[in-house]
Design a protein around this motif. Sequence first.
Motif, PDB file in Angstrom:
ATOM      1  N   LYS A  81       0.850  -1.183   0.000  1.00  0.00           N
ATOM      2  CA  LYS A  81       0.000   0.000   0.000  1.00  0.00           C
ATOM      3  C   LYS A  81       0.891   1.239   0.000  1.00  0.00           C
ATOM      4  CE  LYS A  81      -3.900  -2.073   2.519  1.00  0.00           C
ATOM      5  NZ  LYS A  81      -4.677  -2.034   3.779  1.00  0.00           N
ATOM      6  N   ASP A  82       0.389   2.329  -0.566  1.00  0.00           N
ATOM      7  CA  ASP A  82       1.173   3.567  -0.617  1.00  0.00           C
ATOM      8  C   ASP A  82       1.476   4.110   0.768  1.00  0.00           C
ATOM      9  OD1 ASP A  82       1.192   3.464  -3.370  1.00  0.00           O
ATOM     10  OD2 ASP A  82      -0.598   4.732  -3.590  1.00  0.00           O
ATOM     11  N   ASN A  83       0.543   3.916   1.710  1.00  0.00           N
ATOM     12  CA  ASN A  83       0.729   4.444   3.063  1.00  0.00           C
ATOM     13  C   ASN A  83       1.269   3.394   4.027  1.00  0.00           C
ATOM     14  OD1 ASN A  83      -1.538   2.852   3.145  1.00  0.00           O
ATOM     15  ND2 ASN A  83      -2.720   4.245   4.460  1.00  0.00           N
ATOM     16  N   CYS A  84       2.009   2.441   3.498  1.00  0.00           N
ATOM     17  CA  CYS A  84       2.533   1.335   4.307  1.00  0.00           C
ATOM     18  C   CYS A  84       3.502   1.820   5.388  1.00  0.00           C
ATOM     19  CB  CYS A  84       3.251   0.357   3.373  1.00  0.00           C
ATOM     20  SG  CYS A  84       4.147  -0.930   4.226  1.00  0.00           S
ATOM     21  N   ASN A  85       3.298   1.348   6.619  1.00  0.00           N
ATOM     22  CA  ASN A  85       4.196   1.643   7.734  1.00  0.00           C
ATOM     23  C   ASN A  85       4.991   0.370   8.016  1.00  0.00           C
ATOM     24  OD1 ASN A  85       5.442   2.081  10.210  1.00  0.00           O
ATOM     25  ND2 ASN A  85       3.706   3.220  11.055  1.00  0.00           N
ATOM     26  N   VAL A  86       6.207   0.305   7.472  1.00  0.00           N
ATOM     27  CA  VAL A  86       7.002  -0.918   7.549  1.00  0.00           C
ATOM     28  C   VAL A  86       7.410  -1.233   8.983  1.00  0.00           C
ATOM     29  CG1 VAL A  86       9.138  -2.025   6.786  1.00  0.00           C
ATOM     30  CG2 VAL A  86       7.812  -0.650   5.187  1.00  0.00           C
ATOM     31  N   ARG A  87       7.662  -0.225   9.767  1.00  0.00           N
ATOM     32  CA  ARG A  87       8.042  -0.477  11.154  1.00  0.00           C
ATOM     33  C   ARG A  87       6.911  -1.178  11.905  1.00  0.00           C
ATOM     34  NH1 ARG A  87      11.738   2.800  15.194  1.00  0.00           N
ATOM     35  NH2 ARG A  87      11.419   1.527  17.044  1.00  0.00           N
ATOM     36  N   ALA A  88       5.694  -0.710  11.714  1.00  0.00           N
ATOM     37  CA  ALA A  88       4.546  -1.326  12.375  1.00  0.00           C
ATOM     38  C   ALA A  88       4.402  -2.787  11.939  1.00  0.00           C
ATOM     39  CB  ALA A  88       3.275  -0.545  12.063  1.00  0.00           C
ATOM     40  N   ILE A  89       4.657  -3.042  10.664  1.00  0.00           N
ATOM     41  CA  ILE A  89       4.560  -4.408  10.149  1.00  0.00           C
ATOM     42  C   ILE A  89       5.617  -5.298  10.785  1.00  0.00           C
ATOM     43  CG2 ILE A  89       4.957  -5.839   8.092  1.00  0.00           C
ATOM     44  CD1 ILE A  89       3.540  -3.682   6.457  1.00  0.00           C
ATOM     45  N   LEU A  90       6.852  -4.806  10.840  1.00  0.00           N
ATOM     46  CA  LEU A  90       7.937  -5.605  11.405  1.00  0.00           C
ATOM     47  C   LEU A  90       7.708  -5.889  12.890  1.00  0.00           C
ATOM     48  CD1 LEU A  90      10.597  -6.932  10.637  1.00  0.00           C
ATOM     49  CD2 LEU A  90      11.776  -4.853  11.353  1.00  0.00           C
ATOM     50  N   GLU A  91       7.177  -4.906  13.600  1.00  0.00           N
ATOM     51  CA  GLU A  91       6.901  -5.108  15.018  1.00  0.00           C
ATOM     52  C   GLU A  91       5.744  -6.083  15.216  1.00  0.00           C
ATOM     53  OE1 GLU A  91       6.531  -1.254  16.786  1.00  0.00           O
ATOM     54  OE2 GLU A  91       8.700  -0.871  16.683  1.00  0.00           O
ATOM     55  N   ARG A  92       4.799  -6.056  14.304  1.00  0.00           N
ATOM     56  CA  ARG A  92       3.700  -7.022  14.369  1.00  0.00           C
ATOM     57  C   ARG A  92       4.225  -8.440  14.149  1.00  0.00           C
ATOM     58  NH1 ARG A  92      -1.017  -7.568   9.829  1.00  0.00           N
ATOM     59  NH2 ARG A  92      -1.792  -9.608  10.471  1.00  0.00           N
ATOM     60  N   VAL A  93       5.124  -8.588  13.174  1.00  0.00           N
ATOM     61  CA  VAL A  93       5.720  -9.904  12.911  1.00  0.00           C
ATOM     62  C   VAL A  93       6.460 -10.413  14.148  1.00  0.00           C
ATOM     63  CG1 VAL A  93       7.484 -11.134  11.580  1.00  0.00           C
ATOM     64  CG2 VAL A  93       5.908  -9.576  10.420  1.00  0.00           C
ATOM     65  N   THR A  94       7.240  -9.545  14.779  1.00  0.00           N
ATOM     66  CA  THR A  94       7.976  -9.925  15.978  1.00  0.00           C
ATOM     67  C   THR A  94       7.034 -10.382  17.081  1.00  0.00           C
ATOM     68  OG1 THR A  94       9.726  -8.327  15.456  1.00  0.00           O
ATOM     69  CG2 THR A  94       9.626  -9.138  17.725  1.00  0.00           C
ATOM     70  N   ALA A  95       5.945  -9.653  17.260  1.00  0.00           N
ATOM     71  CA  ALA A  95       4.963 -10.026  18.283  1.00  0.00           C
ATOM     72  C   ALA A  95       4.322 -11.361  17.953  1.00  0.00           C
ATOM     73  CB  ALA A  95       3.889  -8.944  18.397  1.00  0.00           C
ATOM     74  N   GLU A  96       3.980 -11.582  16.686  1.00  0.00           N
ATOM     75  CA  GLU A  96       3.349 -12.826  16.272  1.00  0.00           C
ATOM     76  C   GLU A  96       4.271 -14.022  16.486  1.00  0.00           C
ATOM     77  OE1 GLU A  96       0.380 -13.662  15.134  1.00  0.00           O
ATOM     78  OE2 GLU A  96      -0.502 -11.667  15.138  1.00  0.00           O
ATOM     79  N   VAL A  97       5.563 -13.828  16.297  1.00  0.00           N
ATOM     80  CA  VAL A  97       6.535 -14.901  16.514  1.00  0.00           C
ATOM     81  C   VAL A  97       6.447 -15.410  17.937  1.00  0.00           C
ATOM     82  CG1 VAL A  97       8.996 -15.367  16.820  1.00  0.00           C
ATOM     83  CG2 VAL A  97       8.186 -14.317  14.716  1.00  0.00           C
TER      84      VAL A  97
END
Length: 205
Positions: A81-97
Amino acid sequence: MKYSTGIETKRKIIDAAFQLMADKGFDAVSIDDIMTSIGRAKGSFYVHFKSKEELLYEVMRIRLDRGHGQMAEEILKELFKDNCNVRAILERVTAEVHVSSGEDYLTWAFAYYHLLTHSRKDEFVREWLETNADQWSAFLNMIVKRGQELGQIRTDVDTQTITNMCMGIVLGYDILFMFKPRIDVNEVYHIHDWMFISDPFSKNE
């Protein structure tokens, strides 16, 4: 009723093996230990598994696999998405792990690292671990690369190097948690600071 009881017994065997593996290591656990812990006769073990090794592979698949199939599909949609927040995504992945490791994260950590030790003499386990790591590396690499394309992640460091460091941080905290269980794994988020140029949404808050 018999079918449902069989499924329940198999689940109990897998859960018991997972717990005992965390406590003692795979080699130190016997089939007798597993079956005694769930109050079943040893003979019923072979109704569900041909060997202790086959049981181990089921424990790996059901209790130790940090798969990311469904999460990957959802994140892929967000990532481009144009308004993608990559940091939020990476932190979500870390939490999901950490969530995927189960309620008792300490048990998971000990079981996983006993598996690493066992992989030195079991080629199947070693290949499974390598494949699992390669899949995660490709997934994280895609996230990091997107962050660099959007100017959110620094580009003076190679994409794969950042990916390896992200994986190393998570695995390092797994080890640290084993002897310091009160440590806050959310500290990982702060370690991400060095790789991000800025929060693209901070000006809008």
